[in-house]
Design a protein around this motif. Structure first.
Motif, short mmCIF file in Angstrom:
data_model
loop_
_atom_site.label_atom_id
_atom_site.label_comp_id
_atom_site.label_asym_id
_atom_site.label_seq_id
_atom_site.Cartn_x
_atom_site.Cartn_y
_atom_site.Cartn_z
N GLN A 10 -64.89 43.87 -9.86
CA GLN A 10 -63.84 43.05 -10.48
C GLN A 10 -62.95 42.38 -9.42
O GLN A 10 -61.94 41.77 -9.76
CB GLN A 10 -62.99 43.91 -11.42
N CYS A 35 -60.88 43.66 -7.40
CA CYS A 35 -59.51 44.20 -7.37
C CYS A 35 -59.12 44.67 -5.98
O CYS A 35 -57.94 44.85 -5.70
CB CYS A 35 -59.38 45.35 -8.37
N GLY A 84 -64.30 48.20 -12.30
CA GLY A 84 -65.65 47.67 -12.42
C GLY A 84 -66.67 48.68 -12.91
O GLY A 84 -67.76 48.32 -13.37
N LYS A 119 -68.52 48.81 -16.59
CA LYS A 119 -68.43 47.43 -17.09
C LYS A 119 -69.52 46.60 -16.42
O LYS A 119 -70.03 46.94 -15.37
CB LYS A 119 -67.08 46.82 -16.73
#
Length: 158
Positions: A16, A18, A119, A122
């Protein structure tokens, strides 16, 4: 394949971006011979120059010291700058995340780690074979001991 393996049907993971795995808390990115060679080539640097700019010694098992990347004051990886500055040459430890042996040990550990990584669980489904390939790479990626790196640097001086 172990029939009791919790990820025999695969696991979902999609980064993701992040950057949580690249910093925010103290940790170590240990470097193997393959990692050091790849990073030196990527930055077009000698082992000595790369060490002086990007590395430190980290305490390891049995009192050994091994090669690791430095961290910035905020604990971000030294290679992190709005993204990995060495993404194509990133260490095995980084490229195999989150399929590290201890993280995929069992479902409880995976789910515990997923609390810190948005993440995990997902995105795309990683099949068992890909997870195992990453897990094995992580396990086989042995950090360079201080003596080994010092010998490499000494050889560069000659």
């Amino acid at each position: 394949m172990d029939e009791n393996c919790f990820y025999k049907e695969g696991l979902h993971f999609e980064c993701q971006r992040c950057s949580f795995c690249c910093g925010h808390s103290p940790g170590f990115v240990y470097l193997s011979k393959r990692d050091l060679d790849t990073l030196c080539a990527h930055f077009n640097m000698t082992v000595t120059a790369f060490f002086n700019k990007y590395c430190r010694w980290a305490d390891y098992y049995y009192g050994e010291q091994v090669l690791a990347l430095k961290e910035m004051e905020n604990y971000d990886c030294i290679l992190w700058n709005q993204g990995c500055s060495a993404y194509e040459a990133r260490p095995i430890q980084c490229s195999t995340y989150p399929f590290w042996a201890w993280m995929v040990k069992d479902k409880e550990m995976w789910d515990e780690c997923a609390k810190d990584c948005p993440g995990m669980n997902k995105g795309r489904l990683w099949p068992y074979d890909e997870i195992e390939k990453n897990r094995q790479q992580y396990v086989k990626n042995i950090p360079l001991r201080r003596e080994e790196v010092e010998a490499m640097m000494k050889k560069e001086e000659e």
